[in-house]
Each structure stands twice: as C-alpha cells, then as structure tokens.
Design a protein around this motif. Sequence first.
Motif, PDB file in Angstrom:
ATOM      1  N   LEU A  28       0.941  -1.358  -0.072  1.00 33.00           N
ATOM      2  CA  LEU A  28       0.131  -0.069   0.004  1.00 33.00           C
ATOM      3  C   LEU A  28       0.737   1.209   0.002  1.00 33.00           C
ATOM      4  O   LEU A  28       0.608   2.204  -0.588  1.00 33.00           O
ATOM      5  CB  LEU A  28      -1.043   0.035   1.146  1.00 33.00           C
ATOM      6  CG  LEU A  28      -2.175  -0.953   1.216  1.00 33.00           C
ATOM      7  CD1 LEU A  28      -2.900  -0.984   2.332  1.00 33.00           C
ATOM      8  CD2 LEU A  28      -3.039  -0.683  -0.094  1.00 33.00           C
ATOM      9  N   MET A  29       1.967   1.266   0.792  1.00 31.72           N
ATOM     10  CA  MET A  29       2.900   2.385   0.811  1.00 31.72           C
ATOM     11  C   MET A  29       3.319   2.509  -0.662  1.00 31.72           C
ATOM     12  O   MET A  29       3.607   3.647  -1.230  1.00 31.72           O
ATOM     13  CB  MET A  29       3.837   2.237   1.784  1.00 31.72           C
ATOM     14  CG  MET A  29       3.449   2.304   3.155  1.00 31.72           C
ATOM     15  SD  MET A  29       4.764   2.331   4.479  1.00 31.72           S
ATOM     16  CE  MET A  29       5.409   0.845   4.341  1.00 31.72           C
ATOM     17  N   ILE A  30       3.941   1.548  -1.277  1.00 25.74           N
ATOM     18  CA  ILE A  30       4.530   1.584  -2.770  1.00 25.74           C
ATOM     19  C   ILE A  30       3.360   2.207  -3.825  1.00 25.74           C
ATOM     20  O   ILE A  30       3.799   2.946  -4.421  1.00 25.74           O
ATOM     21  CB  ILE A  30       4.916   0.394  -3.158  1.00 25.74           C
ATOM     22  CG1 ILE A  30       6.202  -0.106  -2.102  1.00 25.74           C
ATOM     23  CG2 ILE A  30       5.031   0.359  -4.631  1.00 25.74           C
ATOM     24  CD1 ILE A  30       6.570  -1.512  -2.525  1.00 25.74           C
ATOM     25  N   ILE A  31       2.224   1.813  -3.754  1.00 27.38           N
ATOM     26  CA  ILE A  31       1.153   1.968  -4.500  1.00 27.38           C
ATOM     27  C   ILE A  31       0.792   3.724  -4.350  1.00 27.38           C
ATOM     28  O   ILE A  31       0.555   4.480  -5.097  1.00 27.38           O
ATOM     29  CB  ILE A  31      -0.179   1.408  -4.185  1.00 27.38           C
ATOM     30  CG1 ILE A  31      -0.005  -0.152  -4.968  1.00 27.38           C
ATOM     31  CG2 ILE A  31      -1.225   1.813  -5.013  1.00 27.38           C
ATOM     32  CD1 ILE A  31      -0.964  -1.131  -4.359  1.00 27.38           C
ATOM     33  N   GLY A  32       0.764   3.884  -2.952  1.00 29.16           N
ATOM     34  CA  GLY A  32       0.565   5.299  -2.668  1.00 29.16           C
ATOM     35  C   GLY A  32       1.672   6.344  -3.251  1.00 29.16           C
ATOM     36  O   GLY A  32       1.420   7.408  -3.639  1.00 29.16           O
ATOM     37  N   ALA A  33       2.895   6.018  -2.792  1.00 24.93           N
ATOM     38  CA  ALA A  33       4.125   6.595  -3.610  1.00 24.93           C
ATOM     39  C   ALA A  33       3.940   6.915  -4.997  1.00 24.93           C
ATOM     40  O   ALA A  33       4.199   7.815  -5.623  1.00 24.93           O
ATOM     41  CB  ALA A  33       5.263   5.964  -3.178  1.00 24.93           C
ATOM     42  N   VAL A  34       3.648   5.806  -5.648  1.00 23.21           N
ATOM     43  CA  VAL A  34       3.393   5.961  -7.087  1.00 23.21           C
ATOM     44  C   VAL A  34       2.066   6.977  -7.525  1.00 23.21           C
ATOM     45  O   VAL A  34       2.333   7.450  -8.461  1.00 23.21           O
ATOM     46  CB  VAL A  34       3.167   4.514  -7.922  1.00 23.21           C
ATOM     47  CG1 VAL A  34       2.728   4.545  -9.171  1.00 23.21           C
ATOM     48  CG2 VAL A  34       4.375   3.763  -7.751  1.00 23.21           C
ATOM     49  N   ALA A  35       1.003   6.848  -6.837  1.00 25.76           N
ATOM     50  CA  ALA A  35      -0.171   7.590  -7.058  1.00 25.76           C
ATOM     51  C   ALA A  35       0.355   9.175  -6.818  1.00 25.76           C
ATOM     52  O   ALA A  35      -0.001   9.867  -7.646  1.00 25.76           O
ATOM     53  CB  ALA A  35      -1.419   7.158  -5.969  1.00 25.76           C
ATOM     54  N   LEU A  36       0.963   9.389  -5.785  1.00 28.27           N
ATOM     55  CA  LEU A  36       1.730  10.782  -5.203  1.00 28.27           C
ATOM     56  C   LEU A  36       2.604  11.158  -6.374  1.00 28.27           C
ATOM     57  O   LEU A  36       2.355  12.281  -6.835  1.00 28.27           O
ATOM     58  CB  LEU A  36       2.321  10.692  -4.028  1.00 28.27           C
ATOM     59  CG  LEU A  36       2.677  11.974  -3.363  1.00 28.27           C
ATOM     60  CD1 LEU A  36       1.444  12.824  -3.159  1.00 28.27           C
ATOM     61  CD2 LEU A  36       3.518  11.707  -2.240  1.00 28.27           C
ATOM     62  N   LEU A  37       3.465  10.549  -7.005  1.00 28.74           N
ATOM     63  CA  LEU A  37       4.266  10.673  -8.187  1.00 28.74           C
ATOM     64  C   LEU A  37       3.479  10.925  -9.210  1.00 28.74           C
ATOM     65  O   LEU A  37       3.676  12.099  -9.960  1.00 28.74           O
ATOM     66  CB  LEU A  37       5.238   9.588  -8.324  1.00 28.74           C
ATOM     67  CG  LEU A  37       6.450  10.242  -9.235  1.00 28.74           C
ATOM     68  CD1 LEU A  37       7.176  11.172  -8.965  1.00 28.74           C
ATOM     69  CD2 LEU A  37       7.038   8.732  -9.843  1.00 28.74           C
ATOM     70  N   ALA A  38       2.644  10.332  -9.518  1.00 31.30           N
ATOM     71  CA  ALA A  38       1.667  10.636 -10.832  1.00 31.30           C
ATOM     72  C   ALA A  38       0.682  11.942 -10.716  1.00 31.30           C
ATOM     73  O   ALA A  38       0.807  12.551 -11.762  1.00 31.30           O
ATOM     74  CB  ALA A  38       0.788   9.475 -10.941  1.00 31.30           C
ATOM     75  N   VAL A  39       0.320  12.325  -9.526  1.00 32.23           N
ATOM     76  CA  VAL A  39      -0.283  13.428  -9.138  1.00 32.23           C
ATOM     77  C   VAL A  39       0.678  14.701  -9.272  1.00 32.23           C
ATOM     78  O   VAL A  39       0.238  15.664  -9.894  1.00 32.23           O
ATOM     79  CB  VAL A  39      -1.020  13.671  -7.748  1.00 32.23           C
ATOM     80  CG1 VAL A  39      -1.408  14.730  -7.604  1.00 32.23           C
ATOM     81  CG2 VAL A  39      -2.132  12.439  -7.605  1.00 32.23           C
ATOM     82  N   PHE A  40       1.928  14.726  -9.051  1.00 32.68           N
ATOM     83  CA  PHE A  40       2.808  15.659  -8.965  1.00 32.68           C
ATOM     84  C   PHE A  40       3.108  15.858 -10.595  1.00 32.68           C
ATOM     85  O   PHE A  40       3.313  17.071 -10.841  1.00 32.68           O
ATOM     86  CB  PHE A  40       4.145  15.243  -8.277  1.00 32.68           C
ATOM     87  CG  PHE A  40       5.130  16.082  -8.327  1.00 32.68           C
ATOM     88  CD1 PHE A  40       4.924  17.538  -7.586  1.00 32.68           C
ATOM     89  CD2 PHE A  40       6.209  16.092  -9.181  1.00 32.68           C
ATOM     90  CE1 PHE A  40       6.068  18.408  -7.529  1.00 32.68           C
ATOM     91  CE2 PHE A  40       7.271  16.856  -9.285  1.00 32.68           C
ATOM     92  CZ  PHE A  40       7.184  18.140  -8.416  1.00 32.68           C
ATOM     93  N   VAL A  41       3.380  14.877 -11.262  1.00 26.00           N
ATOM     94  CA  VAL A  41       3.672  14.844 -12.602  1.00 26.00           C
ATOM     95  C   VAL A  41       2.574  15.518 -13.495  1.00 26.00           C
ATOM     96  O   VAL A  41       2.657  16.497 -14.235  1.00 26.00           O
ATOM     97  CB  VAL A  41       3.956  13.468 -13.254  1.00 26.00           C
ATOM     98  CG1 VAL A  41       4.311  13.650 -14.777  1.00 26.00           C
ATOM     99  CG2 VAL A  41       5.311  13.162 -12.614  1.00 26.00           C
TER     100      VAL A  41
END
Length: 55
Positions: A28-41
């Motif tokens: 869940l932490m990995i998926i959350g980090a990927v989602a956060l990176l996608a939102v930033f991009v």
Amino acid sequence: MRTLLVVVGVIAAALILLGLLLEAARWLMIIGAVALLAVFVLAVVKSRRVLTRQH
C-alpha cells in the motif's frame, strides 16, 4: 500437552497474520508513492500548459 499445541497454533496464526498485514502495508505504501508521483507529474504538466497559454 493439548494446551501447548493450542498456544503454539495461536502464536503461529498470529505471526502469519502479522506477516500478511506488514506485506500488505508495504505494498500500500508503494502504491501510494506511485500515485503521489503521478499526481505531482500531472500537476506540473497542467501548470505548464496554463503558463504557455498565457504567453
């Protein structure tokens, strides 16, 4: 003897569940980090589009 087997079984089940929960939390932490990176991009891309339209 029976009580000892029950106690060992309960401890083993608790350790298995704890391991599964920790594994799930890690994913869940990995998926959350990927989602956060996608939102930033996406935010950077949209802000650049707005800035280029103003000029």
